[in-house]
Design an enzyme around this catalytic site. Sequence first.
Site, PDB file in Angstrom:
ATOM      1  N   ARG A  40     123.477  49.625  40.353  1.00 42.98           N
ATOM      2  CA  ARG A  40     124.636  48.829  39.964  1.00 42.98           C
ATOM      3  C   ARG A  40     125.189  49.347  38.645  1.00 42.98           C
ATOM      4  O   ARG A  40     124.436  49.677  37.724  1.00 42.98           O
ATOM      5  CB  ARG A  40     124.260  47.344  39.825  1.00 42.98           C
ATOM      6  CG  ARG A  40     123.983  46.643  41.149  1.00 42.98           C
ATOM      7  CD  ARG A  40     125.276  46.465  41.929  1.00 42.98           C
ATOM      8  NE  ARG A  40     125.071  45.775  43.202  1.00 42.98           N
ATOM      9  CZ  ARG A  40     124.881  46.380  44.364  1.00 42.98           C
ATOM     10  NH1 ARG A  40     124.825  47.697  44.413  1.00 42.98           N
ATOM     11  NH2 ARG A  40     124.734  45.676  45.463  1.00 42.98           N
ATOM     12  N   GLU A  45     134.887  48.973  39.482  1.00 42.73           N
ATOM     13  CA  GLU A  45     135.097  49.650  40.764  1.00 42.73           C
ATOM     14  C   GLU A  45     136.338  49.089  41.436  1.00 42.73           C
ATOM     15  O   GLU A  45     136.513  47.864  41.469  1.00 42.73           O
ATOM     16  CB  GLU A  45     133.864  49.483  41.658  1.00 42.73           C
ATOM     17  CG  GLU A  45     132.617  50.154  41.101  1.00 42.73           C
ATOM     18  CD  GLU A  45     131.415  50.071  42.034  1.00 42.73           C
ATOM     19  OE1 GLU A  45     131.544  49.495  43.136  1.00 42.73           O
ATOM     20  OE2 GLU A  45     130.347  50.581  41.668  1.00 42.73           O
ATOM     21  N   HIS A  71     130.386  54.840  45.317  1.00 40.83           N
ATOM     22  CA  HIS A  71     129.494  53.768  45.780  1.00 40.83           C
ATOM     23  C   HIS A  71     129.184  53.910  47.277  1.00 40.83           C
ATOM     24  O   HIS A  71     129.448  53.008  48.074  1.00 40.83           O
ATOM     25  CB  HIS A  71     130.094  52.388  45.498  1.00 40.83           C
ATOM     26  CG  HIS A  71     129.041  51.334  45.291  1.00 40.83           C
ATOM     27  ND1 HIS A  71     129.131  50.380  44.312  1.00 40.83           N
ATOM     28  CD2 HIS A  71     127.875  51.091  45.949  1.00 40.83           C
ATOM     29  CE1 HIS A  71     128.060  49.585  44.361  1.00 40.83           C
ATOM     30  NE2 HIS A  71     127.288  50.005  45.350  1.00 40.83           N
TER      31      HIS A  71
END
Length: 313
Positions: free
Chosen positions: A229, A258, A277
């Site tokens: 994360r 993000e 991601h």
Amino acid sequence: MPKAVLIPQSFTETGRKVFRDADIQMIEVPAVNNDALLHYADQIQGAIVMLDPISNETYPHTPNLKILARVGVGYNNIDPQGAAQHGIWVTITPKANYNSVAEAILGGILLASRDMYQRNQLLINGNWSKGHAPAGHDIAGQSLGIIGYGRIGHALATKAAALGMNILVNNGSHHKEPEIGTAVSLDDLLANSDYVSLSAPVTTETTEMMNRNTFSKMKPTASLINFGRGQLVNHNDLIDALKNNTIHSAVLDAFQQEPLPVNDELLSLPNVFLTPHIGGGTTDAINRGCQDAASEVVRVLSGNQPLWPVNQL
């Protein structure tokens, strides 16, 4: 009221089949977010959640909602206790993508070990000789520090040890004795690791745990690998550490913001490799995650307990 669930457009056929077999109506939206939950509040009893944040302020307006089933293992976009106060289960899919993420981390380690990204850029820019020069290290005999020893950390330790790496593990205040490798303090892990991989959950203890202070404790030849994360890392301190060669390099799949802004300074640094991601985003993992999330919804709407809740009602 007929049973109905809110699903995102990206929800795969494996999960849709679970709902069809259970005779649960699917309402498809571009993304399952607060607006979508509110819009269909009078029709749905469950929802499939990806990465969009869900606000506690939504729940008083969704009285029929019984479960938010997250595809994946992270749930920092949902407050499980806030949901529980309104009688809503929050579940995850812990068996879906841990192996995929561990493989991605291992790929990042291999990439960093040989400066593959930098060599790729040298080749593209026509500098064959410099790119061809000896550089990097074998990973056999190198030390991998794993911060967070859950399913991902355990799978990574197994894979990396099979390639000859020395494994150091730190699980924060929740001590675990690893099956492979050695449990050490965070300071010892940082000081002795050639690669530091983050797979810890985001908590008060771990938020921005990688910062100016912790980067200074790492080897100047070490690489940071974050397929966990983005909130685990202080973004600006990482940029400084990379620019000042406090650490050698970073391979990053997760970011504080993000999508990563197109003008972010990370994009201009030569010693960082970035992906959007995708660590757990293989076709296999997504299919497993959608199937498992759908199964959790079916259990709850059938009056049963979920298998993988992160809250209790």
